[in-house]
Design a protein around this motif. Structure first.
Motif, PDB file in Angstrom:
ATOM      1  N   LEU A 149       7.369  -6.368 -11.932  1.00 23.49           N
ATOM      2  CA  LEU A 149       6.463  -6.120 -13.067  1.00 23.49           C
ATOM      3  C   LEU A 149       5.044  -5.805 -12.581  1.00 23.49           C
ATOM      4  O   LEU A 149       4.373  -4.916 -13.112  1.00 23.49           O
ATOM      5  N   ALA A 150       4.627  -6.564 -11.586  1.00 24.50           N
ATOM      6  CA  ALA A 150       3.269  -6.351 -11.047  1.00 24.50           C
ATOM      7  C   ALA A 150       3.129  -4.933 -10.499  1.00 24.50           C
ATOM      8  O   ALA A 150       2.109  -4.260 -10.734  1.00 24.50           O
ATOM      9  N   LEU A 151       4.147  -4.469  -9.802  1.00 31.20           N
ATOM     10  CA  LEU A 151       4.069  -3.115  -9.242  1.00 31.20           C
ATOM     11  C   LEU A 151       4.086  -2.065 -10.350  1.00 31.20           C
ATOM     12  O   LEU A 151       3.342  -1.083 -10.300  1.00 31.20           O
ATOM     13  N   LEU A 152       4.908  -2.291 -11.364  1.00 29.32           N
ATOM     14  CA  LEU A 152       4.961  -1.357 -12.498  1.00 29.32           C
ATOM     15  C   LEU A 152       3.616  -1.306 -13.222  1.00 29.32           C
ATOM     16  O   LEU A 152       3.121  -0.230 -13.564  1.00 29.32           O
ATOM     17  N   GLU A 153       3.038  -2.475 -13.445  1.00 33.44           N
ATOM     18  CA  GLU A 153       1.758  -2.529 -14.158  1.00 33.44           C
ATOM     19  C   GLU A 153       0.619  -1.968 -13.311  1.00 33.44           C
ATOM     20  O   GLU A 153      -0.337  -1.411 -13.847  1.00 33.44           O
ATOM     21  N   THR A 154       0.749  -2.113 -11.997  1.00 31.67           N
ATOM     22  CA  THR A 154      -0.239  -1.476 -11.104  1.00 31.67           C
ATOM     23  C   THR A 154      -0.242   0.030 -11.354  1.00 31.67           C
ATOM     24  O   THR A 154      -1.302   0.659 -11.478  1.00 31.67           O
ATOM     25  N   PHE A 155       0.946   0.591 -11.453  1.00 35.41           N
ATOM     26  CA  PHE A 155       1.073   2.026 -11.715  1.00 35.41           C
ATOM     27  C   PHE A 155       0.450   2.369 -13.074  1.00 35.41           C
ATOM     28  O   PHE A 155      -0.285   3.354 -13.197  1.00 35.41           O
ATOM     29  N   PHE A 156       0.719   1.520 -14.072  1.00 33.01           N
ATOM     30  CA  PHE A 156       0.173   1.764 -15.410  1.00 33.01           C
ATOM     31  C   PHE A 156      -1.358   1.727 -15.396  1.00 33.01           C
ATOM     32  O   PHE A 156      -2.027   2.621 -15.926  1.00 33.01           O
TER      33      PHE A 156
END
Lengths: 236, 307
Positions: free
Chosen positions: A210-217
């Motif tokens: 999730l952290a990596l996905l939200e970093t992208f966001f």
């Protein structure tokens, strides 16, 4: 990809003194490990380890919130963006730089903890998973700070970041633990803080992913905002 | 030949959130810089020169209007690979000069032996080859400006945008830059040169634009701007110097100027006095005179500023 890597390496180089100061904490842990009576004082050692580990999240916010501001104030940003570097690449480079700076710290901390905590009976694979959690938390926290710093002064950006990271934590304590997963920095930090010799914790990939996905966001959001910013205007 | 740089009715307003005021830094600015020319960009402080350059480089967005650089809209990052830029008050990372130039070259997708060779070449061109290993944090302001010029040249750009490139340089280095610009133009490059050093601009620029309070107030070929259509210089011999107001005699030659409308009368008077006409030419002014003429009426006197 090459400009992103160059900007990231340049960021780490420019931040070498803060990184050096951070690493002194790791040296402190090593010194404690060297002189501690490990079987008897292992819980104290773990307490110091957790405390030192959490500092890096605050530093990632500091790195992220001040990166663009420093570059604009010194006008060095003009030299970089006058080359074939798009603004999204520039931001990606800074995020990668924050990630590298934090990863250097976490690697040094992980290596020291492998030696000290490992000798005291803490599972070594769990040490490295906790370091991975920390890096993921740092990358997300740094990216949120960077996003706010595209339009706010670093102090305000750091404050706004604290709110964004802190509100899900408060909501999880007040309502349901699921709220903590909306911006999972708190979950990742809690992984580190709750680990003990009796219960070192498991390997939960969801918050890391999730952290990596939200970093992208947040990077995408920062790019949209930053593309509308007049970067040559003085920031003072 | 296609324009290297085009501003089309570009307006830029700076808005202040605190005071709700807006300042119009550039107002309907339209100019075309042709390929393979040295284009001089002049104006007093605060005229909007740097704003125009920053818009072209994509550092800012125009409030109105549009522009193209090497055929692509302003801000197109891939196009900047073919552009060299030197900012006013150059700011560079503190590291050895050679590594710094390689860093900027690598950002422009250069690599390998080509980058290494080009880095050495540009350091030699700007006279920093002996300081290649020295950290630029220890450079003087003039050396920093040379390093800035080197990073602008490292990608062998088609279009060179220079904002005050010689402000910190000594006279020798200025000559070096002048020769560099002329050589680049002769090799098919386009140079957009913003400068306060009017004598430099006069010497190298093919065309000149003068900006004042965000508006284009004079634009044309340098030679045309310097040629006054209002006064004519007459050189004659065998007449007395005091026969004409402002006449100056030297080795039997008398030189004086008259308004263009009085040219015929003045020539007839020379002949009536038994004199002989040597030459009749439009008075050539300096660029400084042209600059002051188009900007002075609205300049704040220094004394007023002191008070």
């Amino acid at each position: 990809m090459k400009p992103i890597l160059l900007i990231a390496l340049n960021f780490v180089r420019e931040q070498r003194w803060p990184i050096f100061v951070l690493l002194l904490w790791v040296v402190l842990l090593a010194m404690v490990g060297l002189f501690a009576d490990l079987p008897r004082e292992r819980d104290d050692l773990l307490f110091i380890f957790k405390q030192i580990a959490i500092y890096v999240i605050a530093f990632s916010v500091f790195f992220g919130a001040s990166a663009i501001y420093n570059e604009r104030r010194s006008r060095r940003i003009l030299g970089v963006l006058s080359k074939a570097v798009a603004r999204d690449q520039y931001l990606a480079g800074l995020i990668l730089g924050v990630a590298m700076a934090c990863a250097i710290y976490c690697f040094a901390l992980g290596a020291t903890a492998t030696w000290t905590l490992g000798s005291a009976g803490f599972p070594i694979p769990q040490v490295w998973f906790l370091m991975l959690c920390l890096v993921a938390a740092c990358v997300l926290a740094g990216t949120v700070a960077l996003m706010f710093s595209t339009f706010l002064h670093p102090f305000l950006a750091a404050g706004a970041t604290a709110i964004v990271l802190g509100l899900p934590a408060l909501a999880s304590l007040a309502f349901s633990v699921r709220w903590a997963y909306t911006v999972p920095v708190f979950v990742l930090a809690a992984n580190v803080l709750k680990s003990s010799f009796k219960s070192p914790g498991g390997v939960f990939w969801l918050p890391v992913g999730l952290a990596l996905l939200e970093t992208f966001f947040f990077w995408a959001l920062a790019t949209v905002i930053f593309s509308r910013v007049d970067i040559a205007v003085e920031v003072e | 030949m296609a324009a290297a740089l085009e501003f089309d009715q570009v307006t830029k307003e700076y808005r202040s959130l605190s005071s709700r005021r807006s300042i119009r830094a550039l107002d309907g600015f339209t100019v075309q810089v042709e390929a393979e020319e040295i284009f001089g960009f002049l104006g007093p402080n605060g005229a909007g020169k740097s704003t125009a350059i920053h818009l072209a480089m994509g550092f800012m967005l125009p409030t109105n209007g549009s522009g193209r650089m090497l055929g692509k809209p302003f801000g197109h990052s891939a196009t900047r690979r073919r552009v060299g830029f030197l900012a006013e008050n150059v700011a560079l990372y503190h590291r050895p000069a050679e590594k710094l130039i390689r860093f900027y070259g690598a950002l422009n997708a250069m690599d390998g032996s080509n980058l290494a060779k080009r880095t050495r070449d540009v350091l030699q061109i700007v006279g920093l080859e002996e300081h290649a290993k020295r950290n630029i944090g220890k450079f003087s302001r003039g050396m920093l400006q040379r390093a800035g010029l080197a990073q602008a040249l490292v990608n062998d750009p088609e279009l060179l945008i220079l904002d005050e490139p010689t402000s910190a340089l000594d006279p020798l280095a200025r000559v070096m830059v002048r020769e560099l610009l002329l050589s680049a133009r002769n090799n098919g490059k386009t140079i957009f040169l913003s400068s306060h050093l009017l004598s430099e601009v006069e010497l190298v620029c093919d065309r000149v634009a003068v900006l004042h309070r965000g508006k284009l107030v004079r634009f044309g070929k340098t030679a045309d701007l310097l040629q006054s259509s209002e006064r004519i210089e007459i050189v004659a011999r065998s007449i007395a110097a005091n026969a004409f107001a402002g006449g100056v005699a030297h080795n039997g030659i008398v030189r004086f100027s008259v308004p263009a409308s009085d040219q015929r009368l003045a020539l007839e008077r020379v002949w009536s006095l038994g004199g002989e006409i040597v030459s009749v030419n439009p008075v050539r002014r300096s660029l400084e005179e042209v600059f002051l003429e188009v900007t002075r009426d609205r300049q704040t006197p220094l004394a007023e500023g002191v008070q």
